[in-house]
Design a protein around this motif. Structure first.
Motif, PDB file in Angstrom:
ATOM      1  N   GLU A  56     -14.484  -6.909   8.061  1.00 54.84           N
ATOM      2  CA  GLU A  56     -13.041  -6.833   8.310  1.00 54.84           C
ATOM      3  C   GLU A  56     -12.340  -8.101   7.828  1.00 54.84           C
ATOM      4  O   GLU A  56     -11.252  -8.034   7.250  1.00 54.84           O
ATOM      5  N   ILE A  59     -12.044  -7.934   4.053  1.00 59.88           N
ATOM      6  CA  ILE A  59     -10.956  -7.034   3.651  1.00 59.88           C
ATOM      7  C   ILE A  59      -9.617  -7.752   3.792  1.00 59.88           C
ATOM      8  O   ILE A  59      -8.774  -7.696   2.892  1.00 59.88           O
ATOM      9  N   GLU A  60      -9.404  -8.427   4.899  1.00 64.00           N
ATOM     10  CA  GLU A  60      -8.139  -9.146   5.114  1.00 64.00           C
ATOM     11  C   GLU A  60      -7.969 -10.268   4.092  1.00 64.00           C
ATOM     12  O   GLU A  60      -6.862 -10.484   3.584  1.00 64.00           O
ATOM     13  N   GLU A  61      -9.045 -10.955   3.762  1.00 63.42           N
ATOM     14  CA  GLU A  61      -8.991 -11.997   2.732  1.00 63.42           C
ATOM     15  C   GLU A  61      -8.570 -11.415   1.386  1.00 63.42           C
ATOM     16  O   GLU A  61      -7.762 -12.000   0.668  1.00 63.42           O
ATOM     17  N   ARG A  62      -9.110 -10.241   1.047  1.00 65.67           N
ATOM     18  CA  ARG A  62      -8.743  -9.589  -0.214  1.00 65.67           C
ATOM     19  C   ARG A  62      -7.277  -9.178  -0.191  1.00 65.67           C
ATOM     20  O   ARG A  62      -6.574  -9.261  -1.191  1.00 65.67           O
ATOM     21  N   ARG A  63      -6.784  -8.732   0.970  1.00 61.84           N
ATOM     22  CA  ARG A  63      -5.377  -8.352   1.101  1.00 61.84           C
ATOM     23  C   ARG A  63      -4.471  -9.561   0.854  1.00 61.84           C
ATOM     24  O   ARG A  63      -3.487  -9.474   0.127  1.00 61.84           O
ATOM     25  N   ARG A  64      -4.831 -10.711   1.459  1.00 62.58           N
ATOM     26  CA  ARG A  64      -4.029 -11.930   1.254  1.00 62.58           C
ATOM     27  C   ARG A  64      -4.092 -12.384  -0.200  1.00 62.58           C
ATOM     28  O   ARG A  64      -3.083 -12.802  -0.766  1.00 62.58           O
ATOM     29  N   THR A  66      -4.541 -10.537  -2.811  1.00 63.24           N
ATOM     30  CA  THR A  66      -3.737  -9.608  -3.607  1.00 63.24           C
ATOM     31  C   THR A  66      -2.251  -9.943  -3.475  1.00 63.24           C
ATOM     32  O   THR A  66      -1.532  -9.993  -4.473  1.00 63.24           O
ATOM     33  N   ALA A  67      -1.812 -10.205  -2.254  1.00 62.07           N
ATOM     34  CA  ALA A  67      -0.406 -10.544  -2.025  1.00 62.07           C
ATOM     35  C   ALA A  67      -0.023 -11.829  -2.755  1.00 62.07           C
ATOM     36  O   ALA A  67       1.100 -11.957  -3.243  1.00 62.07           O
TER      37      ALA A  67
END
Length: 75
Positions: A56, A59-64, A66-67
């Motif tokens: 999890e 996943i959050e690291e990848r989301r940041r 990407t942003a």
């Protein structure tokens, strides 16, 4: 005096991991080998799992990333 509460770690097996992360097994394996994905570990000789909180967090690291436009995209 109160005792510290035990931290319960949740693990996921391969089929649960595939529901969390839409990547092929070979991609997951390659990322693990390069240190870019949480490492699997064995509960028993035939049962491999991943730490759900590590996945999890990944996943959050990848989301940041990407942003922040830090992920190189395919052409």
């Amino acid at each position: 005096p109160s005792r510290p509460r035990a931290v319960i770690k949740r693990t996921v097996r391969r089929h649960q991991l595939r529901e969390m992360v839409a990547l092929a097994d070979t991609t997951i394996y390659e990322l693990e080998q390069r240190g870019k994905f949480p490492r699997r570990f064995y509960l028993t000789p035939r049962c491999v799992v991943w730490d759900a909180s590590e996945v999890e967090s990944w996943i959050e690291e990848r989301r940041r990333a990407t942003a922040a436009q830090l992920i190189e995209r395919a052409p």
